[in-house]
Design a protein around this motif. Structure first.
Motif, mmCIF file in Angstrom:
data_model
loop_
_atom_site.group_PDB
_atom_site.id
_atom_site.type_symbol
_atom_site.label_atom_id
_atom_site.label_comp_id
_atom_site.label_asym_id
_atom_site.label_seq_id
_atom_site.Cartn_x
_atom_site.Cartn_y
_atom_site.Cartn_z
ATOM 1 N N HIS A 345 44.390 54.268 37.302
ATOM 2 C CA HIS A 345 44.221 53.249 38.336
ATOM 3 C C HIS A 345 43.391 52.065 37.841
ATOM 4 O O HIS A 345 43.126 51.129 38.591
ATOM 5 C CB HIS A 345 43.567 53.866 39.573
ATOM 6 C CG HIS A 345 44.329 55.045 40.115
ATOM 7 N ND1 HIS A 345 45.550 54.918 40.734
ATOM 8 C CD2 HIS A 345 44.059 56.380 40.074
ATOM 9 C CE1 HIS A 345 46.002 56.120 41.078
ATOM 10 N NE2 HIS A 345 45.116 57.016 40.685
ATOM 11 N N ASP A 346 42.985 52.141 36.578
ATOM 12 C CA ASP A 346 42.212 51.054 35.959
ATOM 13 C C ASP A 346 43.133 50.329 34.980
ATOM 14 O O ASP A 346 43.362 50.793 33.864
ATOM 15 C CB ASP A 346 40.993 51.640 35.241
ATOM 16 C CG ASP A 346 40.124 50.550 34.621
ATOM 17 O OD1 ASP A 346 40.285 49.372 35.013
ATOM 18 O OD2 ASP A 346 39.314 50.870 33.734
ATOM 19 N N PHE A 347 43.681 49.196 35.417
ATOM 20 C CA PHE A 347 44.654 48.485 34.590
ATOM 21 C C PHE A 347 44.504 46.991 34.845
ATOM 22 O O PHE A 347 44.053 46.565 35.915
ATOM 23 C CB PHE A 347 46.080 48.948 34.912
ATOM 24 C CG PHE A 347 46.459 48.807 36.353
ATOM 25 C CD1 PHE A 347 47.107 47.670 36.805
ATOM 26 C CD2 PHE A 347 46.156 49.810 37.259
ATOM 27 C CE1 PHE A 347 47.461 47.534 38.137
ATOM 28 C CE2 PHE A 347 46.502 49.686 38.600
ATOM 29 C CZ PHE A 347 47.146 48.547 39.041
ATOM 30 N N PRO A 348 44.875 46.166 33.852
ATOM 31 C CA PRO A 348 44.686 44.712 33.992
ATOM 32 C C PRO A 348 45.738 44.081 34.901
ATOM 33 O O PRO A 348 46.918 44.443 34.858
ATOM 34 C CB PRO A 348 44.819 44.191 32.559
ATOM 35 C CG PRO A 348 45.669 45.211 31.867
ATOM 36 C CD PRO A 348 45.352 46.529 32.509
ATOM 37 N N THR A 349 45.295 43.134 35.730
ATOM 38 C CA THR A 349 46.200 42.361 36.589
ATOM 39 C C THR A 349 45.840 40.884 36.467
ATOM 40 O O THR A 349 44.706 40.524 36.131
ATOM 41 C CB THR A 349 46.097 42.784 38.061
ATOM 42 O OG1 THR A 349 44.783 42.493 38.544
ATOM 43 C CG2 THR A 349 46.395 44.261 38.233
ATOM 44 N N ALA A 350 46.814 40.043 36.770
ATOM 45 C CA ALA A 350 46.587 38.595 36.727
ATOM 46 C C ALA A 350 47.615 37.909 37.611
ATOM 47 O O ALA A 350 48.636 38.499 37.989
ATOM 48 C CB ALA A 350 46.692 38.067 35.294
ATOM 49 N N SER A 351 47.355 36.640 37.921
ATOM 50 C CA SER A 351 48.306 35.810 38.646
ATOM 51 C C SER A 351 49.381 35.308 37.686
ATOM 52 O O SER A 351 49.098 35.085 36.507
ATOM 53 C CB SER A 351 47.582 34.614 39.271
ATOM 54 O OG SER A 351 48.494 33.576 39.602
ATOM 55 N N PRO A 352 50.605 35.113 38.163
ATOM 56 C CA PRO A 352 51.638 34.523 37.290
ATOM 57 C C PRO A 352 51.249 33.140 36.767
ATOM 58 O O PRO A 352 51.760 32.707 35.737
ATOM 59 C CB PRO A 352 52.866 34.426 38.213
ATOM 60 C CG PRO A 352 52.639 35.475 39.255
ATOM 61 C CD PRO A 352 51.158 35.506 39.477
ATOM 62 N N GLN A 353 50.332 32.444 37.466
ATOM 63 C CA GLN A 353 49.900 31.108 37.040
ATOM 64 C C GLN A 353 48.661 31.141 36.155
ATOM 65 O O GLN A 353 48.146 30.081 35.772
ATOM 66 C CB GLN A 353 49.644 30.231 38.267
ATOM 67 C CG GLN A 353 50.889 29.947 39.090
ATOM 68 C CD GLN A 353 51.975 29.294 38.257
ATOM 69 O OE1 GLN A 353 51.753 28.257 37.636
ATOM 70 N NE2 GLN A 353 53.153 29.904 38.216
#
Length: 396
Positions: A345-353
């Protein structure tokens, strides 16, 4: 918010010859003579050479070029300060190159405002009086002038300085007054001719960010002239690069840096920091996913082998629940464990922009970066190796 794709300004086959016999120069151009050859033969200068472009409503269209490239001539043709030698230039369908003087005055009064490099503020007038000066010339009553000047100053963060004088303001503040003067007439189009080039670098950067913030709320159509590629890449939704009076490439920042049209553009972009230009969605892939409710470790392993990935994201219905790696899945399968037990449950996320600059530290985890929209829905993934490949300017 998506920008409109409705054309607001367009130019078609525009030429500008400075001299007493433009027809001769145009004839020589059509026969293949160069700008320098025409000057040597006729003494006439080719300012703009066969330029065609479209500015859509609500975008910042940046024209970038070195001194003498024709960019300032082009922007002055848009509001009729310079008449083309040939071609047409349309604002909302009206050809400003060939319209009546009355129609041209109405366009300048109702649609277009210009912000110049030099502030040109009256030192004996207050900030509010400077901002309202154009309205006064147009015959707007004093009370309305003051109200509109104050509103424009509020937009640029100078509402409290309305009664100050120009010499009491910094250079950046004076340029904001110039911008407010353009906004006070409530134009649909802002023409900005190197407005920040006289400012110190830090103030210039601040003004660029303030313009972007202002544009998010005002949604003006802006034509911005600059000789600085970094400024063009920072501001432009669309960038046109000019050389010797012609446009050599038009595109987004990513298109200009990622696929330069020729050696001239390539030389300009060679030292650009790609991490500040490219966004996550430019290197995103379709997400390889499994649903936690209908899959087990065996099907998770098969899914990763199918898509050629070292990891896949796990969904719980529409919700992004986590990520599972190929190595962890195989080890858990050998030990007889369940899929749920090895989902991280610990994973990198980001905005498409998000810029690649922001993705770089996330890529260090070695896991695919989940791109999520405002609702948290998974829209794509970015593999760490794709981040490094794009930063290095390599093609897959």
């Amino acid at each position: 918010m998506k920008r409109s794709m409705k054309p607001k300004i367009s130019g078609k086959n525009l030429y500008k010859i400075f001299g007493n016999d433009p027809s001769m120069a145009l004839s020589l151009l059509s026969s293949g003579k160069s700008k320098d050859q025409i000057y040597e033969t006729t003494g006439q200068a080719v300012g703009v050479h066969d330029v065609t472009f479209t500015v859509v409503e609500g975008e910042i269209f940046v024209v970038m070029g070195l001194s003498g490239s024709g960019k300032s001539t082009l922007v002055r043709m848009i509001n009729g300060l310079i008449k083309p030698s040939a071609g047409e230039i349309l604002i909302d369908g009206m050809d400003v190159a060939n319209c009546s003087e009355e129609d041209l005055r109405n366009i300048r009064r109702e649609k277009v405002a210009m912000v110049f490099q030099h502030f040109a503020l009256f030192p004996h007038k207050t900030v509010a009086e400077n901002v309202a000066f154009g309205l006064k010339i147009r015959g707007v009553k004093q009370a309305e002038r003051r109200e509109r000047a104050q509103a424009a100053l509020e937009q640029v963060g100078l509402g409290a300085r309305a009664d100050s004088y120009p010499d009491e303001l910094s250079g950046g503040m004076q340029q904001r007054v110039g911008l407010a003067r353009g906004l006070a007439s409530e134009p649909e189009i802002l023409l900005m001719d190197e407005p920040f080039s006289a400012l110190d670098p830090l103030i210039r950067s601040d003004m660029q960010q303030e313009l972007l913030e202002l544009q998010r709320s005002l949604r003006k159509t802006i034509v911005f002239i600059t000789h600085d590629l970094n400024e063009a890449l920072t501001l432009g939704n669309t960038i046109a690069i000019m050389r010797n009076g012609a446009i050599v490439q038009t595109g987004s920042a990513e298109e200009i840096v990622g696929s330069p049209a020729d050696d001239y553009v390539s030389a300009f972009t060679r030292d650009i920091d790609r991490s500040l230009v490219f966004k996550a969605d430019s290197i995103a892939r379709a997400p390889g996913t499994i649903d936690i409710g209908s899959n087990d470790l065996s099907s998770a392993i098969a899914r990763m082998e199918q898509v050629g990935a070292d990891a896949v994201h796990v969904l719980d219905g529409d919700r992004l629940a986590g990520v599972i790696t190929y190595q962890a899945a195989n080890a858990a399968f050998r030990d007889g464990m369940t899929l749920e037990s090895v989902v991280s449950h610990d994973f990198p996320t980001a905005s498409p922009q998000a810029r690649l600059f922001d993705l770089y530290p996330l890529a260090g985890a070695g896991l695919p970066i989940a791109l999520t929209d405002e609702t948290g829905r998974l829209t794509g993934v970015v593999r760490p190796q794709d981040v490094f490949r794009q930063l290095a300017g390599e093609r897959e």
